[in-house]
Design a protein around this motif. Sequence first.
Motif, PDB file in Angstrom:
ATOM      1  N   GLY A 181     -16.564 -19.019 -14.980  1.00 32.66           N
ATOM      2  CA  GLY A 181     -15.598 -17.930 -15.261  1.00 32.66           C
ATOM      3  C   GLY A 181     -15.943 -16.822 -14.432  1.00 32.66           C
ATOM      4  N   ILE A 182     -17.212 -16.558 -14.237  1.00 32.57           N
ATOM      5  CA  ILE A 182     -17.626 -15.583 -13.294  1.00 32.57           C
ATOM      6  C   ILE A 182     -17.024 -15.361 -11.910  1.00 32.57           C
ATOM      7  CG2 ILE A 182     -19.283 -14.331 -12.159  1.00 32.57           C
ATOM      8  CD1 ILE A 182     -21.313 -14.910 -14.676  1.00 32.57           C
ATOM      9  N   VAL A 183     -17.008 -16.654 -11.522  1.00 30.28           N
ATOM     10  CA  VAL A 183     -16.181 -16.861 -10.258  1.00 30.28           C
ATOM     11  C   VAL A 183     -14.736 -16.513 -10.224  1.00 30.28           C
ATOM     12  CG1 VAL A 183     -15.829 -18.633  -8.260  1.00 30.28           C
ATOM     13  CG2 VAL A 183     -17.958 -18.490  -9.283  1.00 30.28           C
ATOM     14  N   LEU A 184     -14.279 -17.225 -11.346  1.00 35.25           N
ATOM     15  CA  LEU A 184     -12.645 -16.801 -11.729  1.00 35.25           C
ATOM     16  C   LEU A 184     -12.517 -15.276 -11.684  1.00 35.25           C
ATOM     17  CD1 LEU A 184      -9.951 -17.880 -12.156  1.00 35.25           C
ATOM     18  CD2 LEU A 184     -10.323 -17.861 -14.582  1.00 35.25           C
ATOM     19  N   VAL A 185     -13.459 -14.672 -12.385  1.00 36.39           N
ATOM     20  CA  VAL A 185     -13.204 -13.045 -12.442  1.00 36.39           C
ATOM     21  C   VAL A 185     -13.122 -12.384 -11.032  1.00 36.39           C
ATOM     22  CG1 VAL A 185     -14.297 -11.052 -13.328  1.00 36.39           C
ATOM     23  CG2 VAL A 185     -13.911 -13.033 -14.677  1.00 36.39           C
ATOM     24  N   LEU A 186     -14.098 -12.926 -10.301  1.00 37.45           N
ATOM     25  CA  LEU A 186     -14.250 -12.577  -8.932  1.00 37.45           C
ATOM     26  C   LEU A 186     -12.725 -12.522  -8.029  1.00 37.45           C
ATOM     27  CD1 LEU A 186     -17.019 -12.835  -6.519  1.00 37.45           C
ATOM     28  CD2 LEU A 186     -14.575 -13.137  -5.384  1.00 37.45           C
ATOM     29  N   GLY A 187     -11.974 -13.924  -8.231  1.00 36.22           N
ATOM     30  CA  GLY A 187     -10.920 -13.979  -7.558  1.00 36.22           C
ATOM     31  C   GLY A 187      -9.853 -13.326  -8.274  1.00 36.22           C
ATOM     32  N   LEU A 188      -9.910 -13.067  -9.659  1.00 36.30           N
ATOM     33  CA  LEU A 188      -8.871 -12.381 -10.323  1.00 36.30           C
ATOM     34  C   LEU A 188      -9.072 -10.804  -9.969  1.00 36.30           C
ATOM     35  CD1 LEU A 188      -9.130 -13.841 -14.129  1.00 36.30           C
ATOM     36  CD2 LEU A 188      -7.145 -14.128 -12.237  1.00 36.30           C
ATOM     37  N   GLY A 189     -10.084 -10.334  -9.489  1.00 31.49           N
ATOM     38  CA  GLY A 189     -10.329  -8.923  -9.098  1.00 31.49           C
ATOM     39  C   GLY A 189      -9.541  -8.764  -7.692  1.00 31.49           C
ATOM     40  N   SER A 190      -9.867  -9.782  -6.834  1.00 30.91           N
ATOM     41  CA  SER A 190      -9.335  -9.627  -5.540  1.00 30.91           C
ATOM     42  C   SER A 190      -7.832  -9.591  -5.655  1.00 30.91           C
ATOM     43  CB  SER A 190      -9.779 -10.960  -4.794  1.00 30.91           C
ATOM     44  OG  SER A 190     -11.085 -10.757  -4.572  1.00 30.91           O
ATOM     45  N   ILE A 191      -7.063 -10.526  -6.417  1.00 27.58           N
ATOM     46  CA  ILE A 191      -5.633 -10.661  -6.350  1.00 27.58           C
ATOM     47  C   ILE A 191      -5.000  -9.458  -7.152  1.00 27.58           C
ATOM     48  CG2 ILE A 191      -5.802 -13.118  -5.860  1.00 27.58           C
ATOM     49  CD1 ILE A 191      -4.871 -13.621  -8.854  1.00 27.58           C
ATOM     50  N   THR A 192      -5.761  -8.908  -8.059  1.00 24.12           N
ATOM     51  CA  THR A 192      -5.219  -7.572  -8.859  1.00 24.12           C
ATOM     52  C   THR A 192      -5.324  -6.410  -7.912  1.00 24.12           C
ATOM     53  OG1 THR A 192      -6.269  -8.884 -10.705  1.00 24.12           O
ATOM     54  CG2 THR A 192      -5.796  -6.202 -10.791  1.00 24.12           C
ATOM     55  N   ILE A 193      -6.464  -6.096  -7.145  1.00 20.75           N
ATOM     56  CA  ILE A 193      -6.486  -5.048  -6.252  1.00 20.75           C
ATOM     57  C   ILE A 193      -5.814  -4.887  -4.990  1.00 20.75           C
ATOM     58  CG2 ILE A 193      -8.378  -3.255  -5.452  1.00 20.75           C
ATOM     59  CD1 ILE A 193      -7.889  -3.542  -8.421  1.00 20.75           C
ATOM     60  N   MET A 194      -5.693  -6.169  -4.436  1.00 20.54           N
ATOM     61  CA  MET A 194      -4.993  -6.370  -3.042  1.00 20.54           C
ATOM     62  C   MET A 194      -3.653  -5.721  -3.245  1.00 20.54           C
ATOM     63  SD  MET A 194      -5.804 -10.165  -1.777  1.00 20.54           S
ATOM     64  CE  MET A 194      -7.047 -10.514  -0.601  1.00 20.54           C
ATOM     65  N   PRO A 195      -2.644  -5.909  -4.095  1.00 20.26           N
ATOM     66  CA  PRO A 195      -1.412  -4.991  -3.927  1.00 20.26           C
ATOM     67  C   PRO A 195      -1.579  -3.736  -3.853  1.00 20.26           C
ATOM     68  CG  PRO A 195      -1.290  -6.993  -5.339  1.00 20.26           C
ATOM     69  CD  PRO A 195      -2.799  -6.877  -4.985  1.00 20.26           C
ATOM     70  N   VAL A 196      -2.612  -3.234  -4.850  1.00 24.86           N
ATOM     71  CA  VAL A 196      -2.796  -1.731  -4.827  1.00 24.86           C
ATOM     72  C   VAL A 196      -3.071  -1.019  -3.433  1.00 24.86           C
ATOM     73  CG1 VAL A 196      -4.094   0.101  -5.807  1.00 24.86           C
ATOM     74  CG2 VAL A 196      -3.471  -1.946  -7.226  1.00 24.86           C
ATOM     75  N   PHE A 197      -4.083  -1.859  -2.842  1.00 26.67           N
ATOM     76  CA  PHE A 197      -4.316  -1.361  -1.431  1.00 26.67           C
ATOM     77  C   PHE A 197      -3.379  -1.555  -0.296  1.00 26.67           C
ATOM     78  CE2 PHE A 197      -8.232  -0.063  -3.540  1.00 26.67           C
ATOM     79  CZ  PHE A 197      -8.681   0.727  -2.681  1.00 26.67           C
ATOM     80  N   GLY A 198      -2.512  -2.697  -0.417  1.00 33.05           N
ATOM     81  CA  GLY A 198      -1.336  -2.640   0.425  1.00 33.05           C
ATOM     82  C   GLY A 198      -0.370  -1.557   0.292  1.00 33.05           C
ATOM     83  N   ALA A 199      -0.272  -1.233  -0.918  1.00 31.52           N
ATOM     84  CA  ALA A 199       0.558   0.165  -1.297  1.00 31.52           C
ATOM     85  C   ALA A 199      -0.431   1.298  -0.719  1.00 31.52           C
ATOM     86  CB  ALA A 199       0.879   0.250  -2.541  1.00 31.52           C
ATOM     87  N   LEU A 200      -1.349   1.660  -0.591  1.00 32.69           N
ATOM     88  CA  LEU A 200      -2.150   2.581  -0.226  1.00 32.69           C
ATOM     89  C   LEU A 200      -2.047   2.689   1.300  1.00 32.69           C
ATOM     90  CD1 LEU A 200      -3.913   5.022  -0.772  1.00 32.69           C
ATOM     91  CD2 LEU A 200      -5.928   3.632  -0.565  1.00 32.69           C
ATOM     92  N   THR A 201      -2.146   1.313   1.980  1.00 35.90           N
ATOM     93  CA  THR A 201      -2.060   1.016   3.314  1.00 35.90           C
ATOM     94  C   THR A 201      -0.481   1.649   3.922  1.00 35.90           C
ATOM     95  OG1 THR A 201      -3.530  -0.565   3.558  1.00 35.90           O
ATOM     96  CG2 THR A 201      -2.094  -0.613   5.413  1.00 35.90           C
ATOM     97  N   ALA A 202       0.416   1.333   3.028  1.00 31.70           N
ATOM     98  CA  ALA A 202       1.710   1.657   3.505  1.00 31.70           C
ATOM     99  C   ALA A 202       1.794   3.338   3.385  1.00 31.70           C
ATOM    100  CB  ALA A 202       2.793   1.175   2.739  1.00 31.70           C
ATOM    101  N   ARG A 203       1.174   3.858   2.426  1.00 37.10           N
ATOM    102  CA  ARG A 203       1.246   5.126   2.203  1.00 37.10           C
ATOM    103  C   ARG A 203       0.587   6.055   2.884  1.00 37.10           C
ATOM    104  NH1 ARG A 203       3.623   8.326  -2.021  1.00 37.10           N
ATOM    105  NH2 ARG A 203       5.121   6.531  -2.032  1.00 37.10           N
ATOM    106  N   ARG A 204      -0.981   5.651   3.170  1.00 37.05           N
ATOM    107  CA  ARG A 204      -1.698   6.313   3.907  1.00 37.05           C
ATOM    108  C   ARG A 204      -2.232   5.965   5.456  1.00 37.05           C
ATOM    109  NH1 ARG A 204      -0.699  11.252   1.941  1.00 37.05           N
ATOM    110  NH2 ARG A 204      -0.829  11.229  -0.399  1.00 37.05           N
ATOM    111  N   GLY A 205      -1.837   4.712   5.566  1.00 37.60           N
ATOM    112  CA  GLY A 205      -2.262   4.095   6.740  1.00 37.60           C
ATOM    113  C   GLY A 205      -3.824   3.160   6.450  1.00 37.60           C
ATOM    114  N   SER A 206      -3.949   2.074   7.450  1.00 37.89           N
ATOM    115  CA  SER A 206      -4.678   1.236   7.082  1.00 37.89           C
ATOM    116  C   SER A 206      -6.415   1.851   7.259  1.00 37.89           C
ATOM    117  CB  SER A 206      -4.684   0.081   8.096  1.00 37.89           C
ATOM    118  OG  SER A 206      -4.958   0.267   9.491  1.00 37.89           O
TER     119      SER A 206
END
Length: 391
Positions: A43-68
């Motif tokens: 379950g801990i490993v699953l939480v790690l993966g869920l953290g990744s796929i939850t935050i990835m789109p947020v930083f994709g948007a930040l990259t689009a708005r502010r640059g990588s």
Amino acid sequence: MVMSARAAVSGLFFLNGLMVGSWAPKLPVLMQRLDISEAVAGGIVLVLGLGSITIMPVFGALTARRGSARAVRLAALLAVPTLLLISVSPNLIATMATVFLFGGMIGAMDVAMNANAVAVERGRRRAIMSSCHGFWSLGGVVGAGFGGMAITLLGEVWHAVAVTLLLAAGLAVILPRVLQDAPVAGGAAAAPLRLPRQPLPYVIGFMALCCMVPEGAILDWAAVYLQREMGASLSLAGWGFAGCAATMAVMRFLGDALRHRLGAVSMLRLSALVAIAGMGIAGMAGTPALAITGFALAGIGIANLVPIAFSAAGNLPGLANGIGLSVVTTMGYSGILLAPGTIGWLAERMSFSSIYLGLAALLMVPLLLSPLARTADFAAAEEDEPAERAA
């Protein structure tokens, strides 16, 4: 300046891999310290993966708005203390929260640094993505290899302190040299931050998922396959993934030159064919040695599938920088997240031999979709969207 930017983004990949590799030997220590079962650890490993796929789109948007460059700086700095926070978490709930943060920042950094690698590729007009992923693999080997020894010698907390200091020192050198690709004036306001409406990023994302599931299957189940169905010893069974990882690392450092010579589409097709052959040999093998050979051959093919898919996603016309890449990375890494449990469920109902043959068939997807890699070739991308490459 461009060479400095190339070295900087390669360093980011190395440090990200170092963090992931340093996590690997921590899980058994967490299980002992928190007195938890294998199921709870899963379950801990699953939480790690869920953290990744939850935050990835947020930083994709930040990259689009502010640059990588800005996005990767924020993600990397937030990621630095996370291993230490995990190591001092007093209970299961706190550990899961810090592991979620660790997974989220690792994923956020992944999206932003891949976008920065695409920007460096554009500036150089040469592929670098495969070697960047090679540096990630190298960092993972260093983190995992020395992590276990460091935890044994120093203890869990001091190992985390050492890694934290190393990350901070590395970022102090690297971040000032990262290629600054922030949007020009007005570009930030114009960049649409919603999910793409065109289907192409999702199709490339599905292709990336199909490339990463076989990699996860070798990582998690090759040793079990060699032991259970081949009768291999534990020491020999470990060579299933080791053979694959070794050939992947070598091919990722060779992949950029090959891609430049052959073109992204041809390179993707050739890689997919080699990966299919390797998985097929592993699935049909009658001896452990032949199965290990198959896994090693599969590693040669798998190595450059995902880097090419990421380059193609980062150069899709009509999308703000980072948006297409965040979709593809999220979908691709969900394959690593979903593969272990799904394959474990299937393994209770059929042989691993059949599963690996099925995964060889799954790799037909990137082979059939290989024309979509055209945007990973810079001349082709510029033909599709000549105006957007001025930045």
